[in-house]
Write a protein that holds these residues in place. Structure first.
Motif, mmCIF file in Angstrom:
data_model
loop_
_atom_site.group_PDB
_atom_site.id
_atom_site.type_symbol
_atom_site.label_atom_id
_atom_site.label_comp_id
_atom_site.label_asym_id
_atom_site.label_seq_id
_atom_site.Cartn_x
_atom_site.Cartn_y
_atom_site.Cartn_z
ATOM 1 N N MET A 15 -82.415 97.063 28.188
ATOM 2 C CA MET A 15 -82.384 96.387 29.494
ATOM 3 C C MET A 15 -83.157 95.075 29.438
ATOM 4 O O MET A 15 -82.697 94.056 29.950
ATOM 5 C CB MET A 15 -82.968 97.292 30.581
ATOM 6 N N ALA A 18 -81.160 92.580 27.461
ATOM 7 C CA ALA A 18 -80.013 92.120 28.249
ATOM 8 C C ALA A 18 -80.453 91.077 29.274
ATOM 9 O O ALA A 18 -79.744 90.092 29.511
ATOM 10 C CB ALA A 18 -79.328 93.301 28.938
ATOM 11 N N MET A 19 -81.616 91.281 29.860
ATOM 12 C CA MET A 19 -82.149 90.296 30.811
ATOM 13 C C MET A 19 -82.455 88.978 30.099
ATOM 14 O O MET A 19 -82.158 87.896 30.623
ATOM 15 C CB MET A 19 -83.412 90.831 31.495
ATOM 16 N N LYS A 22 -79.548 86.925 29.541
ATOM 17 C CA LYS A 22 -79.048 86.291 30.772
ATOM 18 C C LYS A 22 -80.106 85.350 31.356
ATOM 19 O O LYS A 22 -80.204 85.177 32.566
ATOM 20 C CB LYS A 22 -78.638 87.365 31.764
ATOM 21 N N ILE A 66 -78.003 92.278 35.307
ATOM 22 C CA ILE A 66 -77.517 93.320 34.383
ATOM 23 C C ILE A 66 -77.013 94.565 35.105
ATOM 24 O O ILE A 66 -76.675 95.560 34.447
ATOM 25 C CB ILE A 66 -78.589 93.706 33.341
ATOM 26 N N ASP A 69 -74.017 96.069 33.738
ATOM 27 C CA ASP A 69 -74.150 96.570 32.360
ATOM 28 C C ASP A 69 -74.805 97.951 32.294
ATOM 29 O O ASP A 69 -74.895 98.538 31.219
ATOM 30 C CB ASP A 69 -74.965 95.591 31.515
#
Length: 118
Positions: A15, A18-19, A22, A66, A69
C-alpha cells in the motif's frame, strides 16, 4: 481464515509503495499506515473483532489514490505474499517425493488419489 486476518498487515508495504507510485510521500504513507495498523491491531487484540485495516484505509482520504487497487486481484492478492513457496514445493516434489515413489510406479499405475490408502 488466518490468511484473511493477517493479509491486510502483510499488504501494508504494498500500500505504501502504491501511494509512492501515485506521487505520495513515503514518509506520510508510512505514518498513516502505522496509525491505521495500530488501530486495527487494537480492535483485533483487545476486542476480538476481525481485522478492519483495509476498511480503515478505504475510509482515509489520504489513500484515495489507491482505493481502486485494494482488491484481491491487485494489492490484496495472497499470491503476492508467498515468496518462493510454489517453486520450493515443486523442487521438493521433484527432488524428494518423486524419487521416493519411483520404486512403486508399477503399483500406482492407474490409481487415483482417492484410491491410495496409507
Amino acid at each position: 481464515m488466518r490468511l484473511q486476518a493477517e493479509l491486510p498487515f502483510m499488504a501494508t508495504e504494498s500500500m505504501i509503495m502504491a501511494m509512492v507510485e501515485k506521487e505520495g510521500s513515503r514518509q506520510e504513507a508510512h505514518e498513516a499506515i502505522r496509525v491505521l495498523s495500530h488501530e486495527a491491531g487494537a480492535v483485533v487484540k483487545q476486542e476480538g473483532k476481525p481485522n478492519d485495516l483495509v476498511e480503515r484505509v478505504r475510509q482515509d482520504d489520504y489513500f484515495k489514490p489507491i482505493w481502486d487497487d485494494l482488491t484481491p486481484e491487485k494489492l490484496l492478492n495472497p499470491a503476492n505474499f508467498v515468496g518462493r513457496a510454489p517453486q520450493q514445493v515443486q523442487e521438493f516434489v521433484e527432488a524428494v517425493v518423486e524419487p521416493a515413489l519411483a520404486p512403486y510406479k508399477d503399483q500406482m499405475e492407474g490409481v487415483t488419489a482417492t484410491e491410495i490408502k496409507v
